[in-house]
Design a protein around this motif. Structure first.
Motif, PDB file in Angstrom:
ATOM      1  N   ASN A   1       0.824  -1.221   0.000  1.00 45.63           N
ATOM      2  CA  ASN A   1       0.000   0.000   0.000  1.00 45.63           C
ATOM      3  C   ASN A   1       0.851   1.261   0.000  1.00 45.63           C
ATOM      4  O   ASN A   1       0.684   2.151   0.839  1.00 45.63           O
ATOM      5  CB  ASN A   1      -0.956   0.007   1.200  1.00 45.63           C
ATOM      6  N   ASN A   2       1.778   1.335  -0.927  1.00 46.82           N
ATOM      7  CA  ASN A   2       2.546   2.539  -1.190  1.00 46.82           C
ATOM      8  C   ASN A   2       2.470   2.828  -2.686  1.00 46.82           C
ATOM      9  O   ASN A   2       1.534   2.377  -3.355  1.00 46.82           O
ATOM     10  CB  ASN A   2       3.994   2.355  -0.718  1.00 46.82           C
ATOM     11  N   SER A   3       3.426   3.551  -3.215  1.00 48.58           N
ATOM     12  CA  SER A   3       3.446   3.830  -4.657  1.00 48.58           C
ATOM     13  C   SER A   3       4.814   3.501  -5.244  1.00 48.58           C
ATOM     14  O   SER A   3       5.330   4.219  -6.105  1.00 48.58           O
ATOM     15  CB  SER A   3       3.103   5.313  -4.905  1.00 48.58           C
ATOM     16  N   LEU A   4       5.398   2.425  -4.768  1.00 48.54           N
ATOM     17  CA  LEU A   4       6.717   2.013  -5.241  1.00 48.54           C
ATOM     18  C   LEU A   4       6.641   1.562  -6.695  1.00 48.54           C
ATOM     19  O   LEU A   4       5.634   1.009  -7.134  1.00 48.54           O
ATOM     20  CB  LEU A   4       7.251   0.883  -4.370  1.00 48.54           C
ATOM     21  N   GLN A   5       7.738   1.792  -7.422  1.00 47.50           N
ATOM     22  CA  GLN A   5       7.776   1.492  -8.849  1.00 47.50           C
ATOM     23  C   GLN A   5       8.910   0.519  -9.143  1.00 47.50           C
ATOM     24  O   GLN A   5       9.689   0.143  -8.269  1.00 47.50           O
ATOM     25  CB  GLN A   5       7.959   2.785  -9.641  1.00 47.50           C
ATOM     26  N   GLY A   6       8.999   0.134 -10.415  1.00 54.15           N
ATOM     27  CA  GLY A   6      10.048  -0.770 -10.843  1.00 54.15           C
ATOM     28  C   GLY A   6       9.627  -2.215 -10.695  1.00 54.15           C
ATOM     29  O   GLY A   6       8.438  -2.538 -10.634  1.00 54.15           O
ATOM     30  N   SER A   7      10.586  -3.106 -10.650  1.00 54.41           N
ATOM     31  CA  SER A   7      10.310  -4.536 -10.570  1.00 54.41           C
ATOM     32  C   SER A   7      10.687  -5.072  -9.190  1.00 54.41           C
ATOM     33  O   SER A   7      11.369  -4.407  -8.414  1.00 54.41           O
ATOM     34  CB  SER A   7      11.084  -5.284 -11.654  1.00 54.41           C
ATOM     35  N   ILE A   8      10.222  -6.264  -8.910  1.00 55.58           N
ATOM     36  CA  ILE A   8      10.571  -6.917  -7.647  1.00 55.58           C
ATOM     37  C   ILE A   8      12.033  -7.359  -7.746  1.00 55.58           C
ATOM     38  O   ILE A   8      12.403  -8.103  -8.660  1.00 55.58           O
ATOM     39  CB  ILE A   8       9.658  -8.120  -7.388  1.00 55.58           C
ATOM     40  N   PRO A   9      12.902  -6.941  -6.836  1.00 54.40           N
ATOM     41  CA  PRO A   9      14.338  -7.262  -6.960  1.00 54.40           C
ATOM     42  C   PRO A   9      14.601  -8.766  -6.850  1.00 54.40           C
ATOM     43  O   PRO A   9      14.165  -9.404  -5.888  1.00 54.40           O
ATOM     44  CB  PRO A   9      14.965  -6.525  -5.764  1.00 54.40           C
TER      45      PRO A   9
ATOM     46  N   ASP B   1       5.320  -8.959   1.615  1.00 59.60           N
ATOM     47  CA  ASP B   1       4.112  -8.253   1.185  1.00 59.60           C
ATOM     48  C   ASP B   1       4.522  -6.983   0.451  1.00 59.60           C
ATOM     49  O   ASP B   1       5.030  -6.043   1.058  1.00 59.60           O
ATOM     50  CB  ASP B   1       3.237  -7.912   2.396  1.00 59.60           C
ATOM     51  N   MET B   2       4.310  -6.975  -0.852  1.00 64.47           N
ATOM     52  CA  MET B   2       4.583  -5.800  -1.687  1.00 64.47           C
ATOM     53  C   MET B   2       3.329  -5.417  -2.465  1.00 64.47           C
ATOM     54  O   MET B   2       3.391  -4.835  -3.543  1.00 64.47           O
ATOM     55  CB  MET B   2       5.749  -6.089  -2.633  1.00 64.47           C
ATOM     56  N   SER B   3       2.169  -5.726  -1.912  1.00 71.29           N
ATOM     57  CA  SER B   3       0.892  -5.489  -2.585  1.00 71.29           C
ATOM     58  C   SER B   3       0.569  -4.000  -2.635  1.00 71.29           C
ATOM     59  O   SER B   3       1.098  -3.192  -1.867  1.00 71.29           O
ATOM     60  CB  SER B   3      -0.228  -6.234  -1.850  1.00 71.29           C
ATOM     61  N   GLY B   4      -0.328  -3.646  -3.564  1.00 71.66           N
ATOM     62  CA  GLY B   4      -0.841  -2.284  -3.626  1.00 71.66           C
ATOM     63  C   GLY B   4       0.187  -1.247  -3.995  1.00 71.66           C
ATOM     64  O   GLY B   4       0.159  -0.129  -3.476  1.00 71.66           O
ATOM     65  N   ASN B   5       1.115  -1.573  -4.899  1.00 66.75           N
ATOM     66  CA  ASN B   5       2.100  -0.615  -5.390  1.00 66.75           C
ATOM     67  C   ASN B   5       1.948  -0.483  -6.913  1.00 66.75           C
ATOM     68  O   ASN B   5       0.911  -0.861  -7.477  1.00 66.75           O
ATOM     69  CB  ASN B   5       3.512  -1.070  -5.011  1.00 66.75           C
ATOM     70  N   ASN B   6       2.961   0.043  -7.563  1.00 67.84           N
ATOM     71  CA  ASN B   6       2.953   0.170  -9.025  1.00 67.84           C
ATOM     72  C   ASN B   6       4.060  -0.679  -9.637  1.00 67.84           C
ATOM     73  O   ASN B   6       4.711  -0.275 -10.607  1.00 67.84           O
ATOM     74  CB  ASN B   6       3.131   1.645  -9.427  1.00 67.84           C
ATOM     75  N   LEU B   7       4.285  -1.844  -9.090  1.00 62.51           N
ATOM     76  CA  LEU B   7       5.365  -2.703  -9.547  1.00 62.51           C
ATOM     77  C   LEU B   7       5.006  -3.364 -10.873  1.00 62.51           C
ATOM     78  O   LEU B   7       3.852  -3.727 -11.110  1.00 62.51           O
ATOM     79  CB  LEU B   7       5.655  -3.773  -8.491  1.00 62.51           C
ATOM     80  N   THR B   8       6.001  -3.526 -11.711  1.00 58.62           N
ATOM     81  CA  THR B   8       5.809  -4.164 -13.023  1.00 58.62           C
ATOM     82  C   THR B   8       6.872  -5.251 -13.195  1.00 58.62           C
ATOM     83  O   THR B   8       7.641  -5.544 -12.288  1.00 58.62           O
ATOM     84  CB  THR B   8       5.922  -3.121 -14.147  1.00 58.62           C
ATOM     85  N   GLY B   9       6.912  -5.832 -14.401  1.00 58.77           N
ATOM     86  CA  GLY B   9       7.875  -6.895 -14.655  1.00 58.77           C
ATOM     87  C   GLY B   9       7.382  -8.230 -14.133  1.00 58.77           C
ATOM     88  O   GLY B   9       6.232  -8.377 -13.719  1.00 58.77           O
TER      89      GLY B   9
ATOM     90  N   GLY C   1       1.097  -4.276 -11.237  1.00 57.05           N
ATOM     91  CA  GLY C   1       0.991  -4.461 -12.679  1.00 57.05           C
ATOM     92  C   GLY C   1       1.943  -5.535 -13.158  1.00 57.05           C
ATOM     93  O   GLY C   1       2.549  -5.418 -14.238  1.00 57.05           O
ATOM     94  N   LEU C   2       2.097  -6.593 -12.372  1.00 50.94           N
ATOM     95  CA  LEU C   2       3.054  -7.647 -12.678  1.00 50.94           C
ATOM     96  C   LEU C   2       2.615  -8.450 -13.904  1.00 50.94           C
ATOM     97  O   LEU C   2       1.425  -8.666 -14.112  1.00 50.94           O
ATOM     98  CB  LEU C   2       3.215  -8.574 -11.477  1.00 50.94           C
ATOM     99  N   GLN C   3       3.608  -8.875 -14.699  1.00 50.66           N
ATOM    100  CA  GLN C   3       3.323  -9.666 -15.900  1.00 50.66           C
ATOM    101  C   GLN C   3       3.969 -11.041 -15.778  1.00 50.66           C
ATOM    102  O   GLN C   3       4.683 -11.328 -14.828  1.00 50.66           O
ATOM    103  CB  GLN C   3       3.859  -8.951 -17.147  1.00 50.66           C
ATOM    104  N   GLY C   4       3.694 -11.880 -16.783  1.00 49.06           N
ATOM    105  CA  GLY C   4       4.280 -13.209 -16.802  1.00 49.06           C
ATOM    106  C   GLY C   4       3.434 -14.212 -16.056  1.00 49.06           C
ATOM    107  O   GLY C   4       2.214 -14.073 -15.958  1.00 49.06           O
ATOM    108  N   GLY C   5       4.071 -15.255 -15.529  1.00 46.09           N
ATOM    109  CA  GLY C   5       3.354 -16.319 -14.860  1.00 46.09           C
ATOM    110  C   GLY C   5       3.626 -16.368 -13.370  1.00 46.09           C
ATOM    111  O   GLY C   5       4.157 -15.433 -12.781  1.00 46.09           O
ATOM    112  N   VAL C   6       3.240 -17.505 -12.769  1.00 50.75           N
ATOM    113  CA  VAL C   6       3.447 -17.733 -11.341  1.00 50.75           C
ATOM    114  C   VAL C   6       4.585 -18.739 -11.197  1.00 50.75           C
ATOM    115  O   VAL C   6       4.400 -19.926 -11.490  1.00 50.75           O
ATOM    116  CB  VAL C   6       2.157 -18.273 -10.682  1.00 50.75           C
ATOM    117  N   PRO C   7       5.771 -18.319 -10.763  1.00 49.35           N
ATOM    118  CA  PRO C   7       6.940 -19.202 -10.799  1.00 49.35           C
ATOM    119  C   PRO C   7       7.117 -20.066  -9.562  1.00 49.35           C
ATOM    120  O   PRO C   7       8.063 -20.841  -9.511  1.00 49.35           O
ATOM    121  CB  PRO C   7       8.099 -18.194 -10.904  1.00 49.35           C
TER     122      PRO C   7
END
Length: 817
Positions: free
Chosen positions: A222-230, A243-251, A272-278
């Motif tokens: 529940n923030n506005s973090l950007q970029g991808s999950i490291p 828990d990184m929910s409710g942000n603007n993460l992509t990739g 805004g995550l893309q791809g599959g569930v690894p």
């Protein structure tokens, strides 16, 4: 210098004081050494040429006069920990604000002005609020949640990273801004880092978390973090909660997370995550939420290797293809795959798993085939399969096609047989079409088939909102009586939201929220049987309650045909029912929900005078979309919302406060709006009893006839309500504890003992989050067990007092001060 030294030697010999001579000689040599060093260095390079003696003396001076300077890089003592916290306090006061004055006690104490953040008060709590210490008295935990801090996080980090033993840091639910500072990587001892529900933004820097190798829990939701999950998060071998929910993460979700073998909970929803569930082969993973992203492709078979998984939410994505069997997930309890593009039949193995599920939602897909009969239970019903047009079966009230058997018969029949079969097929199809049209017609107005209704359906249900069906009006809605085609009576709450007042995206979010509310089922909640969220109408269709609301019973209109006797039994039963409903919403519901607008008009009564709670979660759904009056206005005018609701979102402790006000109102028959400006109902109760020293002066006149028999129960319920309405949310009990109190009070005989027991038994109330033990009229709070250590599990019981006397109500307690 030499002459003075000879004189000392001669005197020492005469007096035979060799020890004094030795110490004096050492001291003079040391002074000479320092003099030589000072003479040899200039004013700009003296510090660099000083020897060991000079450094030693300088160090002692620094410790005596500038102790905080030593704490900048890494603290080594409790005193240095305290100095760093005082620096942090100064930063908070100057830049962030401290509206609750939490850090006011972060200062030197006593005659000696000792700096001790681990000093205990009464042997129970840390003296510096928000600070916890280790057994060897070093600061290891800082909890500053929900305090209204508003500043850049980077201003706080220089002090925080200096605490060398800091393991737990929680700054959630504030208004901290800016990116997560790189300097935080220096706090290498951190095991828990919670920055949830702030206003943090910027890119997620991988090197920060790579350095925090001891992390077990990371929550930046529940923030506005950007970029991808490291991907570097995969190096955190001790990580259990992410828990990184409710942000603007992509990739994509990094496959490296599979290296975190201790992962127990992963929440990555609403990005805004893309791809599959690894994820695969994580034997400890019990909770996985990747809903409301842009994930796609097929759901992998590797999910079957998550043997401990209990909750899986992949809803509102673009997954397609086959429906997994989930055959290996024997512990699965909650499954939501709704709003995807799944197209296959549901595997037979999955229906065996359904018996153990507590919640299932696979609606809004394109699943195929027959759904075999199954035992419907809470959370797993025919509604779990809505909006899958190619599913059929008796449970779904939809017959499966027989075209396949017909084609087989045609292939072996003769010419005449073929013609007959074609004719029969035509007749059957015509009937099926007519039945389908009829079914579709009723589906739009039957909650058993479809939740989402059109504006035309709602208009038809209420006979165009006729005056004959008018029930009442509120601040945000008008309520009408309605009826489905099958004769089911309903209440339609039409929200006063004008066309164009909401954007399309906000309307979609609101519809999703209404859909969730429609799936919440409990015996103490009014069912949401349908909703409409079209551009020109927002409405909820609910179960009809023939005996009206708590407001109607407490304050009946003069022209009421029947005024029911609303006695003490009805009232305590109503309080228990509402508490059970809140317990389900807060703790037992698959989607934990805050009511947010609990008041007498939202408590309804069915044919058997059983209380049911309505409008749960509606206020939050509207406020999240900017609809309705501001929380500060409502909090100051309604009298039911908790004081903190004026500056923050509604919480479960806010619901507890509202519940307490309602119980006080049921006892006193006095509405919060009837009081003088600035006065609250708990204040009026306390002041009246203090002034008149009698319970009867705050009692509803209707209850006076029951006072002699019910005085003890009334006193104890009043005490519970006062406990619920404490100003500090942390000092209010959870609804689970309140429900235990009320049930035991109801079962308590007038002599103070419980049925089926010898003598008196004690039921203690939980106050683990309270800052102090305060006496509340009629309630005696005691810790349990008395000998348990700080890490031992705690049970909490409320003692059942003697018959209340005037002293119970006028004691000099913290509650009355």
């Amino acid at each position: 210098m030499m002459r003075g030294r000879i004189i000392l030697i001669s005197r020492a010999k005469r007096r035979k004081e060799v020890p004094r001579f030795v110490f004096a000689s050492i001291f003079l040599n040391l002074v000479s050494l320092i003099d030589l060093r000072v003479a040899a260095c200039n004013s700009t390079s003296c510090d660099e040429t000083m020897g060991a003696a000079s450094s030693f003396v300088g160090l002692r001076v620094e410790q005596a006069t500038a102790r905080r300077l030593l704490a900048v890089d890494s603290t080594q003592t409790l005193r240095q920990d305290g100095d760093v916290l005082i620096q942090l306090k100064d930063t908070i006061k100057i830049y962030c604000g401290d509206p609750n004055n939490i850090t006011s006690m972060w200062k030197p104490q006593g005659k000696r002005q000792a700096v001790n953040p681990c000093k205990e008060k009464n042997g129970t709590k840390q003296y510096w609020r928000g600070i916890d210490c280790s057994a060897d008295l070093r600061v290891e935990s800082i909890n500053l949640t929900n305090l209204g801090f508003s500043c850049k996080l980077s201003l706080l980090v220089p002090s925080l990273r200096s605490l060398s033993r800091l393991k737990h840091l929680d700054l959630s639910n504030n208004s901290l801004t800016g990116p997560i500072p790189l300097e935080l990587a220096s706090a290498t001892a951190l095991e828990t880092l919670h920055l949830r529900s702030n206003r943090l933004d910027g890119q997620v820097v991988p090197t920060i978390f790579r350095a925090l190798s001891n992390l077990t829990s990371l929550d930046v939701g529940n923030n506005s973090l950007q970029g991808s999950i490291p991907p570097s998060l995969g190096g955190l071998q001790f990580l259990e909660t992410l828990d990184m929910s409710g942000n603007n993460l992509t990739g994509q979700i990094p496959v490296e997370l599979n290296s975190c073998k201790r992962l127990n909970k992963v929440v990555l929803s609403r990005n805004g995550l893309q791809g599959g569930v690894p994820f695969k082969s994580l034997s400890n993973l019990t909770f996985l939420d990747v809903g409301k992203n842009d994930l796609s492709g097929e759901l992998p078979t590797s999910l079957d290797s998550l043997l401990a998984l209990q909750t899986f939410d992949a809803s509102h994505n673009a997954f397609e293809g086959r429906f997994p069997s989930f055959a290996g997930l024997k512990n699965l309890l909650y499954l939501d795959l709704s709003t995807n593009k799944l197209t296959s039949p549901i595997p037979r193995e999955f229906y065996d798993l359904m018996r153990h599920l507590s919640f299932l939602n696979v609606s809004d897909n394109d699943l195929r085939g027959e759904v075999p009969p199954f035992d419907e239970h809470r959370g797993v019903t025919s509604r779990s399969f809505l909006n899958n047009p190619h599913l059929c079966g008796k449970t779904l009230n939809k017959k499966c096609s027989t075209e396949k058997s017909m084609l087989v018969a045609i292939s072996v029949g003769g010419t005449v047989g073929c013609l007959v079969m074609v004719l029969l097929m035509y007749v059957c199809c015509s009937r099926c079409l007519r039945n389908a049209k009829s079914s579709k017609s009723s589906a739009t107005v039957s909650a058993e088939v479809e939740l989402n209704l059109s504006s035309e359906d709602v208009t038809r249900i209420t006979q165009n909102f006729s005056e004959q069906n008018y029930i009442g009006i509120g601040s945000m809605s008008t309520v009408y009586r309605g009826q489905f085609l099958d004769g089911t009576a309903v209440a339609v709450k039409r929200l006063t939201i004008r066309r164009g007042e909401m954007s399309e995206s906000a309307q979609t979010v609101l519809a999703d929220r209404f859909e969730i509310l429609g799936h919440i089922r409990h015996s103490t909640l009014v069912k949401v049987m349908g909703y409409c969220c079209s551009p020109d109408m927002k409405a909820l269709v609910m179960e009809y309650m023939p005996n009206g609301t708590l407001s109607n019973l407490m304050y009946p209109s003069g022209d009421a045909e029947v005024v029911k006797e609303f006695n003490w039994t009805h009232r305590i039963n109503a309080a228990i029912s509402v508490a059970e409903g809140l317990k389900y919403l807060h703790h037992d519901c698959p989607t934990p929900t805050v009511h947010g607008d609990l008041k007498p008009s939202n408590i309804m009564f069915n044919t058997f005078m059983e209380a049911r709670m309505s409008d749960f979660g509606v206020a939050k759904a509207l406020s999240d979309n900017g609809i309705g009056p501001s929380a500060s206005i409502v909090a100051t005018t309604s009298g039911y919302l908790a004081p903190e609701s004026a500056r923050q979102a509604c919480t479960i402790k806010g619901d507890v406060y509202s519940f307490g006000i309602i119980v006080l109102e049921m006892i006193s028959s006095r509405s919060p709006q009837s009081l003088e400006a600035g006065q609250t109902l708990p204040q009026w109760i306390r002041d009246t009893i203090q002034r008149n020293k009698s319970l009867k002066h705050v009692l509803d006149p209707i209850l006076m006839s029951e006072l002699r028999l019910q005085q003890q129960r009334m006193a104890m319920v009043l005490g519970v309500a006062l406990l619920c309405t404490r100003e500090d949310p942390k000092e209010r009990p959870y609804i689970t504890e309140i429900l235990k109190m009320l049930n035991h009070i109801k079962a308590n005989r007038q002599d103070g003992s419980l049925r089926g027991s010898r003598g008196s038994r004690r039921l203690r109330s939980s106050l683990r989050n309270h800052q102090r033990n305060e006496e509340v009229p009629g309630i005696n709070v005691q810790p349990w067990p008395p000998s348990a250590g700080p890490s031992a599990p705690r049970r909490h019981v409320m003692s059942l007092p003697h018959n209340p006397t005037l002293s119970d109500w006028t004691q000099d307690s913290a509650e009355n001060r």
